[in-house]
Design a protein around this motif. Sequence first.
Motif, PDB file in Angstrom:
ATOM      1  N   ALA A   1      -3.319  -9.993  -5.692  1.00  0.00           N
ATOM      2  CA  ALA A   1      -4.302  -9.852  -6.767  1.00  0.00           C
ATOM      3  C   ALA A   1      -5.247  -8.679  -6.497  1.00  0.00           C
ATOM      4  CB  ALA A   1      -5.094 -11.147  -6.921  1.00  0.00           C
ATOM      5  N   VAL A   2      -5.688  -8.545  -5.251  1.00  0.00           N
ATOM      6  CA  VAL A   2      -6.555  -7.420  -4.885  1.00  0.00           C
ATOM      7  C   VAL A   2      -5.823  -6.093  -5.067  1.00  0.00           C
ATOM      8  CG1 VAL A   2      -7.846  -6.363  -2.991  1.00  0.00           C
ATOM      9  CG2 VAL A   2      -7.908  -8.846  -3.304  1.00  0.00           C
ATOM     10  N   GLN A   3      -4.546  -6.060  -4.661  1.00  0.00           N
ATOM     11  CA  GLN A   3      -3.763  -4.826  -4.802  1.00  0.00           C
ATOM     12  C   GLN A   3      -3.529  -4.466  -6.261  1.00  0.00           C
ATOM     13  OE1 GLN A   3      -0.519  -6.227  -2.425  1.00  0.00           O
ATOM     14  NE2 GLN A   3      -1.203  -5.177  -0.572  1.00  0.00           N
ATOM     15  N   ILE A   4      -3.337  -5.467  -7.112  1.00  0.00           N
ATOM     16  CA  ILE A   4      -3.178  -5.190  -8.537  1.00  0.00           C
ATOM     17  C   ILE A   4      -4.457  -4.597  -9.114  1.00  0.00           C
ATOM     18  CG2 ILE A   4      -2.876  -6.271 -10.800  1.00  0.00           C
ATOM     19  CD1 ILE A   4      -0.937  -8.223  -9.478  1.00  0.00           C
ATOM     20  N   LEU A   5      -5.591  -5.185  -8.749  1.00  0.00           N
ATOM     21  CA  LEU A   5      -6.874  -4.633  -9.223  1.00  0.00           C
ATOM     22  C   LEU A   5      -7.088  -3.223  -8.695  1.00  0.00           C
ATOM     23  CD1 LEU A   5      -9.191  -7.776  -8.814  1.00  0.00           C
ATOM     24  CD2 LEU A   5      -8.226  -6.830 -10.929  1.00  0.00           C
ATOM     25  N   ALA A   6      -6.712  -2.987  -7.439  1.00  0.00           N
ATOM     26  CA  ALA A   6      -6.847  -1.641  -6.877  1.00  0.00           C
ATOM     27  C   ALA A   6      -5.962  -0.647  -7.617  1.00  0.00           C
ATOM     28  CB  ALA A   6      -6.506  -1.659  -5.393  1.00  0.00           C
ATOM     29  N   ALA A   7      -4.724  -1.061  -7.921  1.00  0.00           N
ATOM     30  CA  ALA A   7      -3.821  -0.170  -8.654  1.00  0.00           C
ATOM     31  C   ALA A   7      -4.385   0.168 -10.024  1.00  0.00           C
ATOM     32  CB  ALA A   7      -2.450  -0.831  -8.785  1.00  0.00           C
TER      33      ALA A   7
ATOM     34  N   LEU B   1      -4.035  10.539  -7.145  1.00  0.00           N
ATOM     35  CA  LEU B   1      -4.532   9.229  -7.563  1.00  0.00           C
ATOM     36  C   LEU B   1      -3.416   8.370  -8.168  1.00  0.00           C
ATOM     37  CD1 LEU B   1      -7.948  10.325  -9.117  1.00  0.00           C
ATOM     38  CD2 LEU B   1      -7.597   9.048  -6.991  1.00  0.00           C
ATOM     39  N   VAL B   2      -2.551   8.978  -8.942  1.00  0.00           N
ATOM     40  CA  VAL B   2      -1.421   8.234  -9.504  1.00  0.00           C
ATOM     41  C   VAL B   2      -0.496   7.749  -8.388  1.00  0.00           C
ATOM     42  CG1 VAL B   2       0.652   8.465 -10.915  1.00  0.00           C
ATOM     43  CG2 VAL B   2      -1.511   9.367 -11.754  1.00  0.00           C
ATOM     44  N   LEU B   3      -0.271   8.578  -7.388  1.00  0.00           N
ATOM     45  CA  LEU B   3       0.571   8.171  -6.256  1.00  0.00           C
ATOM     46  C   LEU B   3      -0.039   6.982  -5.520  1.00  0.00           C
ATOM     47  CD1 LEU B   3       3.020   8.651  -4.428  1.00  0.00           C
ATOM     48  CD2 LEU B   3       1.616  10.295  -3.136  1.00  0.00           C
ATOM     49  N   ILE B   4      -1.349   7.030  -5.288  1.00  0.00           N
ATOM     50  CA  ILE B   4      -2.016   5.911  -4.610  1.00  0.00           C
ATOM     51  C   ILE B   4      -1.923   4.644  -5.458  1.00  0.00           C
ATOM     52  CG2 ILE B   4      -4.247   5.059  -3.796  1.00  0.00           C
ATOM     53  CD1 ILE B   4      -4.984   7.946  -3.105  1.00  0.00           C
ATOM     54  N   ALA B   5      -2.076   4.788  -6.770  1.00  0.00           N
ATOM     55  CA  ALA B   5      -1.981   3.627  -7.654  1.00  0.00           C
ATOM     56  C   ALA B   5      -0.580   3.026  -7.618  1.00  0.00           C
ATOM     57  CB  ALA B   5      -2.353   4.031  -9.082  1.00  0.00           C
ATOM     58  N   LEU B   6       0.444   3.868  -7.591  1.00  0.00           N
ATOM     59  CA  LEU B   6       1.824   3.374  -7.528  1.00  0.00           C
ATOM     60  C   LEU B   6       2.095   2.662  -6.203  1.00  0.00           C
ATOM     61  CD1 LEU B   6       3.774   6.359  -9.145  1.00  0.00           C
ATOM     62  CD2 LEU B   6       3.288   4.114 -10.146  1.00  0.00           C
ATOM     63  N   ILE B   7       1.543   3.191  -5.122  1.00  0.00           N
ATOM     64  CA  ILE B   7       1.711   2.522  -3.819  1.00  0.00           C
ATOM     65  C   ILE B   7       1.049   1.150  -3.831  1.00  0.00           C
ATOM     66  CG2 ILE B   7       1.089   2.630  -1.377  1.00  0.00           C
ATOM     67  CD1 ILE B   7       1.410   5.664  -1.531  1.00  0.00           C
ATOM     68  N   ALA B   8      -0.152   1.074  -4.393  1.00  0.00           N
ATOM     69  CA  ALA B   8      -0.844  -0.213  -4.475  1.00  0.00           C
ATOM     70  C   ALA B   8      -0.063  -1.201  -5.336  1.00  0.00           C
ATOM     71  CB  ALA B   8      -2.250  -0.014  -5.033  1.00  0.00           C
ATOM     72  N   ALA B   9       0.502  -0.726  -6.453  1.00  0.00           N
ATOM     73  CA  ALA B   9       1.294  -1.607  -7.308  1.00  0.00           C
ATOM     74  C   ALA B   9       2.564  -2.080  -6.591  1.00  0.00           C
ATOM     75  CB  ALA B   9       1.664  -0.891  -8.603  1.00  0.00           C
TER      76      ALA B   9
ATOM     77  N   LEU C   1       2.954  -2.427  -3.307  1.00  0.00           N
ATOM     78  CA  LEU C   1       2.556  -3.403  -2.289  1.00  0.00           C
ATOM     79  C   LEU C   1       2.226  -4.749  -2.927  1.00  0.00           C
ATOM     80  CD1 LEU C   1       0.335  -1.168   0.035  1.00  0.00           C
ATOM     81  CD2 LEU C   1       2.663  -1.996   0.471  1.00  0.00           C
ATOM     82  N   ALA C   2       1.632  -4.724  -4.106  1.00  0.00           N
ATOM     83  CA  ALA C   2       1.354  -5.980  -4.811  1.00  0.00           C
ATOM     84  C   ALA C   2       2.650  -6.703  -5.158  1.00  0.00           C
ATOM     85  CB  ALA C   2       0.545  -5.702  -6.074  1.00  0.00           C
ATOM     86  N   ALA C   3       3.649  -5.945  -5.618  1.00  0.00           N
ATOM     87  CA  ALA C   3       4.946  -6.556  -5.927  1.00  0.00           C
ATOM     88  C   ALA C   3       5.585  -7.134  -4.668  1.00  0.00           C
ATOM     89  CB  ALA C   3       5.868  -5.520  -6.569  1.00  0.00           C
ATOM     90  N   LEU C   4       5.459  -6.432  -3.536  1.00  0.00           N
ATOM     91  CA  LEU C   4       6.016  -6.940  -2.287  1.00  0.00           C
ATOM     92  C   LEU C   4       5.309  -8.213  -1.842  1.00  0.00           C
ATOM     93  CD1 LEU C   4       7.900  -6.638   0.145  1.00  0.00           C
ATOM     94  CD2 LEU C   4       6.202  -5.087   1.168  1.00  0.00           C
ATOM     95  N   SER C   5       3.987  -8.251  -1.967  1.00  0.00           N
ATOM     96  CA  SER C   5       3.235  -9.448  -1.574  1.00  0.00           C
ATOM     97  C   SER C   5       3.654 -10.653  -2.405  1.00  0.00           C
ATOM     98  CB  SER C   5       1.736  -9.192  -1.733  1.00  0.00           C
ATOM     99  OG  SER C   5       1.305  -8.119  -0.922  1.00  0.00           O
TER     100      SER C   5
END
Length: 212
Positions: free
Chosen positions: A74-80, A122-130, A132-136
């Motif tokens: 949930a935190v990673q989704i909000l970060a993305a 910024l888009v790359l960081i957002a994709l990484i966060a998304a 990681l959220a999918a992996l979690s």
Amino acid sequence: MSFGDPNNPYGQPPQQPPAAPGYGYPQAPGVPPQGYGYPQQPAYPGYPGTNQMLPQTMPGLLVTARVFLFIISAVQILAALGWFYVAAIANDVSNKADSYSSSNDDVFSSFSDGADIATGVLVLIALIAAGLAALSITLGVKFGRGGQGVRITTVIYGALGGIVGLIMLFVGLDSGMASAVIFPLIWVVFAAIITAAPVVSSGTAWFARPRY
């Protein structure tokens, strides 16, 4: 009077033939009767795991780690979402700079190029966060029926998250701000539990259990 006379009432009784073994007549002392009503049970000598209690419900530490994975997702989704929003702002700034720039104005042109690079990062960081959220979420869902692959991936994922949390914790301690320490500390605790849950004996037995 002869003892061999069968009509002699004082003689030895005649020998009776032995009864054939059958229903109601055990064959030998100490041997269970065989026949009708006594089905034989198959024996499995050396069958592994016959005396071991396999876990039927998920251990409590794994349940806790699973909840932590969902919270982290949930935190990673909000970060993305936040990084995508900032990237959109950077893109708008780049478009504004392009509209004000001209062939003789290098200031706006350089600013526009910098805004474009920032937008991409910024888009790359957002994709990484998304991702990681999918992996979690995937790991948390797979705890129910996952095997050794899920277990090993969870351990590696938790260990890497713990390393990142420790780096953020040291940076927060150097800054001297209490608010910069709380979040990394919580992150390290979550990562430690996620890493330890599949490694302890109860977690190992859960992921090694047979699946039907």
